[in-house]
Scaffold this motif. Structure first.
Motif, PDB file in Angstrom:
ATOM      1  N   VAL A 198      43.738  27.870 -24.117  1.00 38.64           N
ATOM      2  CA  VAL A 198      42.681  26.972 -24.575  1.00 38.64           C
ATOM      3  C   VAL A 198      43.242  25.557 -24.588  1.00 38.64           C
ATOM      4  O   VAL A 198      44.311  25.320 -25.143  1.00 38.64           O
ATOM      5  CB  VAL A 198      42.207  27.374 -25.991  1.00 38.64           C
ATOM      6  CG1 VAL A 198      41.106  26.460 -26.472  1.00 38.64           C
ATOM      7  CG2 VAL A 198      41.754  28.821 -26.011  1.00 38.64           C
ATOM      8  N   GLU A 199      42.519  24.638 -23.980  1.00 41.24           N
ATOM      9  CA  GLU A 199      42.986  23.250 -23.915  1.00 41.24           C
ATOM     10  C   GLU A 199      42.382  22.449 -25.068  1.00 41.24           C
ATOM     11  O   GLU A 199      41.184  22.471 -25.307  1.00 41.24           O
ATOM     12  CB  GLU A 199      42.583  22.644 -22.560  1.00 41.24           C
ATOM     13  CG  GLU A 199      43.173  21.272 -22.316  1.00 41.24           C
ATOM     14  CD  GLU A 199      42.262  20.135 -22.739  1.00 41.24           C
ATOM     15  OE1 GLU A 199      42.772  19.109 -23.192  1.00 41.24           O
ATOM     16  OE2 GLU A 199      41.030  20.288 -22.620  1.00 41.24           O
ATOM     17  N   ARG A 200      43.252  21.802 -25.825  1.00 46.67           N
ATOM     18  CA  ARG A 200      42.839  20.925 -26.918  1.00 46.67           C
ATOM     19  C   ARG A 200      43.592  19.607 -26.766  1.00 46.67           C
ATOM     20  O   ARG A 200      44.818  19.606 -26.760  1.00 46.67           O
ATOM     21  CB  ARG A 200      43.205  21.515 -28.288  1.00 46.67           C
ATOM     22  CG  ARG A 200      42.513  22.803 -28.632  1.00 46.67           C
ATOM     23  CD  ARG A 200      41.236  22.559 -29.405  1.00 46.67           C
ATOM     24  NE  ARG A 200      40.680  23.783 -29.929  1.00 46.67           N
ATOM     25  CZ  ARG A 200      39.903  24.618 -29.266  1.00 46.67           C
ATOM     26  NH1 ARG A 200      39.603  24.373 -28.017  1.00 46.67           N
ATOM     27  NH2 ARG A 200      39.425  25.703 -29.822  1.00 46.67           N
ATOM     28  N   LYS A 201      42.845  18.514 -26.617  1.00 45.11           N
ATOM     29  CA  LYS A 201      43.470  17.193 -26.528  1.00 45.11           C
ATOM     30  C   LYS A 201      44.543  17.136 -25.437  1.00 45.11           C
ATOM     31  O   LYS A 201      45.604  16.546 -25.618  1.00 45.11           O
ATOM     32  CB  LYS A 201      44.101  16.813 -27.881  1.00 45.11           C
ATOM     33  CG  LYS A 201      43.158  16.922 -29.036  1.00 45.11           C
ATOM     34  CD  LYS A 201      42.711  15.552 -29.456  1.00 45.11           C
ATOM     35  CE  LYS A 201      41.739  15.621 -30.588  1.00 45.11           C
ATOM     36  NZ  LYS A 201      40.483  15.012 -30.315  1.00 45.11           N
ATOM     37  N   VAL A 236      46.450  19.530 -24.443  1.00 43.43           N
ATOM     38  CA  VAL A 236      47.557  20.457 -24.712  1.00 43.43           C
ATOM     39  C   VAL A 236      47.028  21.880 -24.589  1.00 43.43           C
ATOM     40  O   VAL A 236      45.966  22.207 -25.106  1.00 43.43           O
ATOM     41  CB  VAL A 236      48.128  20.222 -26.143  1.00 43.43           C
ATOM     42  CG1 VAL A 236      49.220  21.215 -26.471  1.00 43.43           C
ATOM     43  CG2 VAL A 236      48.634  18.789 -26.280  1.00 43.43           C
ATOM     44  N   ASN A 237      47.786  22.732 -23.893  1.00 41.04           N
ATOM     45  CA  ASN A 237      47.391  24.128 -23.728  1.00 41.04           C
ATOM     46  C   ASN A 237      47.908  24.975 -24.888  1.00 41.04           C
ATOM     47  O   ASN A 237      49.092  24.928 -25.215  1.00 41.04           O
ATOM     48  CB  ASN A 237      47.935  24.691 -22.413  1.00 41.04           C
ATOM     49  CG  ASN A 237      47.220  24.106 -21.217  1.00 41.04           C
ATOM     50  OD1 ASN A 237      46.059  23.707 -21.309  1.00 41.04           O
ATOM     51  ND2 ASN A 237      47.893  24.063 -20.090  1.00 41.04           N
ATOM     52  N   LEU A 238      46.996  25.752 -25.483  1.00 39.06           N
ATOM     53  CA  LEU A 238      47.331  26.649 -26.584  1.00 39.06           C
ATOM     54  C   LEU A 238      47.036  28.080 -26.158  1.00 39.06           C
ATOM     55  O   LEU A 238      45.991  28.347 -25.553  1.00 39.06           O
ATOM     56  CB  LEU A 238      46.486  26.330 -27.822  1.00 39.06           C
ATOM     57  CG  LEU A 238      46.607  24.926 -28.402  1.00 39.06           C
ATOM     58  CD1 LEU A 238      45.479  24.653 -29.381  1.00 39.06           C
ATOM     59  CD2 LEU A 238      47.944  24.770 -29.085  1.00 39.06           C
ATOM     60  N   THR A 239      47.926  28.991 -26.514  1.00 35.34           N
ATOM     61  CA  THR A 239      47.714  30.409 -26.210  1.00 35.34           C
ATOM     62  C   THR A 239      47.047  31.087 -27.406  1.00 35.34           C
ATOM     63  O   THR A 239      47.450  30.886 -28.548  1.00 35.34           O
ATOM     64  CB  THR A 239      49.059  31.102 -25.928  1.00 35.34           C
ATOM     65  OG1 THR A 239      49.669  30.467 -24.804  1.00 35.34           O
ATOM     66  CG2 THR A 239      48.873  32.586 -25.635  1.00 35.34           C
TER      67      THR A 239
END
Length: 160
Positions: free
Chosen positions: A140-143, A145-148
């Protein structure tokens, strides 16, 4: 420990708990830049406004101990377990279990066939212990930055 339905007056305390939890509990699984993207401190004010609406629309429960909020969780009417956060000082004390027990019983009352969630790396073992199955790993992309996280589903059983 007292479990109560969401009161919009508690929104600011709930949002503060969210920020504290993400930036402490989740720091073992996510980098500082990931935590800052997930819970950007400069968005706190706008989050209070948007969460007040969404928590009020959803089926939301709050756990209070000595009049202090130590956990909260919410479920949409279509069966998405949206948020589940427990204060960093109250981890492992059955608060998340109590909250999810209530939300799962509410799902039964709504005759939902399944509950889905998007669990963080940190929360994945908790949900697996409760019978949630991983559908897929998500980025998931937030700002920027990729988050798992993990798309997980649990079938609602009506036998117990």
């Amino acid at each position: 420990m007292k479990i109560v339905k969401f009161n919009p007056l508690d929104t600011e305390e709930i949002v503060s708990l969210f920020y504290e939890t993400v930036h402490s509990v989740n720091s073992k699984d996510y980098s500082q830049s990931e935590l800052d993207a997930w819970a950007p401190r400069n968005e706190k004010e706008s989050k209070v406004k948007s969460w007040k609406e969404s928590l009020n629309e959803n089926i939301t429960y709050v756990v209070k101990l000595n009049n202090k909020i130590v956990g909260f969780s919410d479920l949409t009417h279509s069966g998405h377990l949206d948020r589940l956060y427990v204060h960093k000082e109250y981890q492992g004390k059955g608060i998340a279990t109590a909250l999810v027990d209530i939300l799962e019983s509410q799902a039964k009352k709504l005759n939902l066939l399944e509950i889905d969630t998007e669990a963080s790396i940190t929360a994945k073992p908790f949900f697996e212990q409760r019978g949630y199955k991983i559908i897929c790993t998500q980025i998931v992309e937030r700002k920027g930055v990729n988050l798992t996280n993990y798309k997980m589903i649990k079938k609602v059983t009506f036998l117990d």
